[in-house]
Design an enzyme around this catalytic site. Structure first.
Site, PDB file in Angstrom:
ATOM      1  N   LYS A  99       0.841  -1.202   0.000  1.00  0.00           N
ATOM      2  CA  LYS A  99       0.000   0.000   0.000  1.00  0.00           C
ATOM      3  C   LYS A  99       0.872   1.247   0.000  1.00  0.00           C
ATOM      4  O   LYS A  99       1.966   1.260   0.540  1.00  0.00           O
ATOM      5  CB  LYS A  99      -0.905   0.007   1.237  1.00  0.00           C
ATOM      6  CG  LYS A  99      -1.878  -1.158   1.289  1.00  0.00           C
ATOM      7  CD  LYS A  99      -2.943  -1.003   0.235  1.00  0.00           C
ATOM      8  CE  LYS A  99      -3.920  -2.163   0.247  1.00  0.00           C
ATOM      9  NZ  LYS A  99      -4.600  -2.318  -1.033  1.00  0.00           N
ATOM     10  N   CYS A 100       0.346   2.324  -0.615  1.00  0.00           N
ATOM     11  CA  CYS A 100       1.030   3.612  -0.565  1.00  0.00           C
ATOM     12  C   CYS A 100       1.144   4.049   0.897  1.00  0.00           C
ATOM     13  O   CYS A 100       0.242   3.756   1.663  1.00  0.00           O
ATOM     14  CB  CYS A 100       0.268   4.655  -1.385  1.00  0.00           C
ATOM     15  SG  CYS A 100       0.976   4.828  -3.037  1.00  0.00           S
ATOM     16  N   PRO A 101       2.229   4.652   1.293  1.00  0.00           N
ATOM     17  CA  PRO A 101       3.279   5.223   0.445  1.00  0.00           C
ATOM     18  C   PRO A 101       4.469   4.303   0.193  1.00  0.00           C
ATOM     19  O   PRO A 101       5.498   4.772  -0.277  1.00  0.00           O
ATOM     20  CB  PRO A 101       3.707   6.448   1.248  1.00  0.00           C
ATOM     21  CG  PRO A 101       3.629   5.974   2.669  1.00  0.00           C
ATOM     22  CD  PRO A 101       2.396   5.064   2.688  1.00  0.00           C
ATOM     23  N   ASP A 161      -1.669  -0.908  -5.953  1.00  0.00           N
ATOM     24  CA  ASP A 161      -2.477  -0.033  -5.109  1.00  0.00           C
ATOM     25  C   ASP A 161      -2.930   1.144  -5.981  1.00  0.00           C
ATOM     26  O   ASP A 161      -2.089   1.835  -6.557  1.00  0.00           O
ATOM     27  CB  ASP A 161      -1.647   0.470  -3.924  1.00  0.00           C
ATOM     28  CG  ASP A 161      -2.426   1.403  -3.005  1.00  0.00           C
ATOM     29  OD1 ASP A 161      -3.628   1.636  -3.260  1.00  0.00           O
ATOM     30  OD2 ASP A 161      -1.832   1.906  -2.037  1.00  0.00           O
TER      31      ASP A 161
END
Length: 81
Positions: free
Chosen positions: A17-19, A44
């Site tokens: 997942k970001c970041p 993502d």
């Protein structure tokens, strides 16, 4: 259709997942030569917009985002400095 440039480095951020994909890119971009292309593999949806935004912020070039057959994208970034 434009030709896809062969990346000098591929960062596999699939499933992250970001970041995290951007952190991985920021940590590794200085390990490729100037003007080299890095491919960030990410699935993502936030990465699809966040990586190009990071490029603008950091003055690197977003070359393009290409859909992967298994889902997600290969987001290509050219190192400018």
């Amino acid at each position: 259709m434009t030709e896809v440039i062969q990346p000098s480095l591929t960062i596999d951020a699939l499933g992250k997942k970001c970041p995290i994909p951007i952190i991985m890119l920021a940590e590794q971009i200085n390990y490729v030569p100037l003007n080299a292309v890095i491919a960030v593999l990410a699935d993502d949806p936030a990465a699809f917009t966040d990586v190009p935004a990071w490029c603008r912020l950091k003055s690197h070039r977003h070359v393009g985002s290409y859909e992967l057959p298994q889902g997600g994208w290969s987001i290509h970034v050219r190192r400018n400095y």
